[in-house]
Design a protein around this motif. Structure first.
Motif, PDB file in Angstrom:
ATOM      1  N   ARG A  47      53.310  44.640  15.698  1.00 32.20           N
ATOM      2  CA  ARG A  47      53.481  44.326  17.126  1.00 32.20           C
ATOM      3  C   ARG A  47      53.411  45.587  17.978  1.00 32.20           C
ATOM      4  N   ILE A  48      54.057  46.640  17.527  1.00 38.97           N
ATOM      5  CA  ILE A  48      54.035  47.896  18.276  1.00 38.97           C
ATOM      6  C   ILE A  48      52.617  48.448  18.352  1.00 38.97           C
ATOM      7  N   ALA A  49      51.914  48.446  17.215  1.00 36.52           N
ATOM      8  CA  ALA A  49      50.537  48.950  17.195  1.00 36.52           C
ATOM      9  C   ALA A  49      49.630  48.103  18.076  1.00 36.52           C
ATOM     10  N   ALA A  50      49.777  46.775  17.989  1.00 34.52           N
ATOM     11  CA  ALA A  50      48.946  45.886  18.806  1.00 34.52           C
ATOM     12  C   ALA A  50      49.228  46.090  20.290  1.00 34.52           C
ATOM     13  N   SER A  51      50.484  46.273  20.641  1.00 33.31           N
ATOM     14  CA  SER A  51      50.833  46.509  22.048  1.00 33.31           C
ATOM     15  C   SER A  51      50.236  47.817  22.548  1.00 33.31           C
ATOM     16  N   ALA A  52      50.286  48.837  21.715  1.00 35.13           N
ATOM     17  CA  ALA A  52      49.721  50.126  22.105  1.00 35.13           C
ATOM     18  C   ALA A  52      48.211  50.024  22.304  1.00 35.13           C
ATOM     19  N   VAL A  53      47.530  49.359  21.377  1.00 36.01           N
ATOM     20  CA  VAL A  53      46.077  49.195  21.505  1.00 36.01           C
ATOM     21  C   VAL A  53      45.752  48.388  22.750  1.00 36.01           C
ATOM     22  N   PHE A  54      46.523  47.332  23.006  1.00 35.47           N
ATOM     23  CA  PHE A  54      46.295  46.519  24.198  1.00 35.47           C
ATOM     24  C   PHE A  54      46.409  47.368  25.464  1.00 35.47           C
ATOM     25  N   LEU A  55      47.483  48.127  25.573  1.00 31.84           N
ATOM     26  CA  LEU A  55      47.678  48.943  26.768  1.00 31.84           C
ATOM     27  C   LEU A  55      46.614  50.021  26.914  1.00 31.84           C
ATOM     28  N   LEU A  56      46.252  50.644  25.794  1.00 32.88           N
ATOM     29  CA  LEU A  56      45.257  51.715  25.852  1.00 32.88           C
ATOM     30  C   LEU A  56      43.851  51.204  26.170  1.00 32.88           C
ATOM     31  N   THR A  57      43.606  49.927  25.969  1.00 31.05           N
ATOM     32  CA  THR A  57      42.292  49.373  26.301  1.00 31.05           C
ATOM     33  C   THR A  57      42.303  48.599  27.613  1.00 31.05           C
ATOM     34  N   TYR A  58      43.389  47.890  27.888  1.00 32.83           N
ATOM     35  CA  TYR A  58      43.442  47.041  29.072  1.00 32.83           C
ATOM     36  C   TYR A  58      43.500  47.853  30.363  1.00 32.83           C
ATOM     37  N   ILE A  59      44.301  48.873  30.374  1.00 30.20           N
ATOM     38  CA  ILE A  59      44.473  49.665  31.603  1.00 30.20           C
ATOM     39  C   ILE A  59      43.156  50.301  32.058  1.00 30.20           C
ATOM     40  N   PRO A  60      42.399  50.985  31.180  1.00 29.50           N
ATOM     41  CA  PRO A  60      41.120  51.540  31.646  1.00 29.50           C
ATOM     42  C   PRO A  60      40.108  50.460  32.047  1.00 29.50           C
ATOM     43  N   LEU A  61      40.102  49.337  31.324  1.00 33.44           N
ATOM     44  CA  LEU A  61      39.175  48.259  31.692  1.00 33.44           C
ATOM     45  C   LEU A  61      39.496  47.711  33.078  1.00 33.44           C
ATOM     46  N   MET A  62      40.770  47.482  33.352  1.00 35.43           N
ATOM     47  CA  MET A  62      41.152  46.946  34.654  1.00 35.43           C
ATOM     48  C   MET A  62      40.954  47.972  35.760  1.00 35.43           C
ATOM     49  N   ALA A  63      41.168  49.234  35.461  1.00 37.49           N
ATOM     50  CA  ALA A  63      40.925  50.276  36.460  1.00 37.49           C
ATOM     51  C   ALA A  63      39.447  50.295  36.847  1.00 37.49           C
ATOM     52  N   LYS A  64      38.579  50.209  35.856  1.00 36.77           N
ATOM     53  CA  LYS A  64      37.142  50.179  36.127  1.00 36.77           C
ATOM     54  C   LYS A  64      36.767  48.921  36.899  1.00 36.77           C
ATOM     55  N   PHE A  65      37.317  47.774  36.486  1.00 38.91           N
ATOM     56  CA  PHE A  65      37.018  46.520  37.168  1.00 38.91           C
ATOM     57  C   PHE A  65      37.458  46.569  38.624  1.00 38.91           C
ATOM     58  N   LEU A  66      38.668  47.060  38.876  1.00 45.01           N
ATOM     59  CA  LEU A  66      39.157  47.133  40.252  1.00 45.01           C
ATOM     60  C   LEU A  66      38.349  48.118  41.090  1.00 45.01           C
ATOM     61  N   ARG A  67      37.917  49.231  40.471  1.00 41.74           N
ATOM     62  CA  ARG A  67      37.068  50.186  41.194  1.00 41.74           C
ATOM     63  C   ARG A  67      35.759  49.521  41.596  1.00 41.74           C
ATOM     64  N   ILE A  68      35.136  48.814  40.673  1.00 39.07           N
ATOM     65  CA  ILE A  68      33.876  48.117  40.967  1.00 39.07           C
ATOM     66  C   ILE A  68      34.085  47.050  42.016  1.00 39.07           C
ATOM     67  N   LEU A  69      35.195  46.319  41.903  1.00 38.51           N
ATOM     68  CA  LEU A  69      35.496  45.262  42.857  1.00 38.51           C
ATOM     69  C   LEU A  69      35.694  45.809  44.271  1.00 38.51           C
ATOM     70  N   THR A  70      36.403  46.914  44.386  1.00 40.30           N
ATOM     71  CA  THR A  70      36.634  47.496  45.708  1.00 40.30           C
ATOM     72  C   THR A  70      35.352  48.092  46.284  1.00 40.30           C
ATOM     73  N   GLU A  71      34.507  48.657  45.442  1.00 41.60           N
ATOM     74  CA  GLU A  71      33.218  49.179  45.927  1.00 41.60           C
ATOM     75  C   GLU A  71      32.341  48.048  46.428  1.00 41.60           C
ATOM     76  N   LYS A  72      32.337  46.919  45.746  1.00 41.09           N
ATOM     77  CA  LYS A  72      31.525  45.783  46.187  1.00 41.09           C
ATOM     78  C   LYS A  72      32.054  45.217  47.486  1.00 41.09           C
ATOM     79  N   CYS A  73      33.377  45.228  47.664  1.00 38.59           N
ATOM     80  CA  CYS A  73      33.975  44.710  48.902  1.00 38.59           C
ATOM     81  C   CYS A  73      33.600  45.593  50.089  1.00 38.59           C
ATOM     82  N   ARG A  74      33.490  46.899  49.861  1.00 37.40           N
ATOM     83  CA  ARG A  74      33.102  47.810  50.938  1.00 37.40           C
ATOM     84  C   ARG A  74      31.661  47.596  51.352  1.00 37.40           C
ATOM     85  N   VAL A  75      30.809  47.292  50.383  1.00 35.44           N
ATOM     86  CA  VAL A  75      29.385  47.122  50.664  1.00 35.44           C
ATOM     87  C   VAL A  75      29.130  45.841  51.432  1.00 35.44           C
ATOM     88  N   VAL A  76      29.862  44.793  51.107  1.00 33.42           N
ATOM     89  CA  VAL A  76      29.634  43.471  51.723  1.00 33.42           C
ATOM     90  C   VAL A  76      30.201  43.406  53.079  1.00 33.42           C
TER      91      VAL A  76
END
Length: 76
Positions: A47-76
Motif C-alpha cells: 500500500r505504501i509503495a502503491a501510494s508513493a507511485v500514484f503520487l509520483l505519477t499523478y501530480i506531474p500528469l495533472m500539472a501538465k494537464f492543468l497547464r495545457i488546459l489553462t493555455e487553451k483557455c487563454r487562446v480561446v
C-alpha cells in the motif's frame, strides 16, 4: 526498445480520451488482481509503495494537464 516507444507515441497520437480511459481502467484492474495476491503481512508495504507511485505519477500528469488546459483557455 525505440520501436516500442515509437509505437506507443503513435498510439497516443491516434487515441482520444476514451481510449486512454480504457487503458487506465485496464491497468487499474490488473493492479487490483495483483493486490489480491499479496500476503496479509506484506499488504502495508505494498500500500505504501502503491501510494508513493500514484503520487509520483499523478501530480506531474495533472500539472501538465492543468497547464495545457489553462493555455487553451487563454487562446480561446
Amino acid at each position: 526498445m525505440k520501436r516500442l516507444f515509437a509505437g506507443a507515441d503513435e498510439f497516443l497520437r491516434e487515441s482520444d480520451w476514451r481510449d486512454l480511459a480504457l487503458v487506465k481502467l485496464c491497468l487499474f484492474s490488473m493492479g487490483l488482481l495483483a493486490g489480491l495476491q499479496v500476503t496479509e503481512r506484506r499488504r502495508k508495504r505494498v500500500r505504501i509503495a502503491a501510494s508513493a507511485v500514484f503520487l509520483l505519477t499523478y501530480i506531474p500528469l495533472m500539472a501538465k494537464f492543468l497547464r495545457i488546459l489553462t493555455e487553451k483557455c487563454r487562446v480561446v
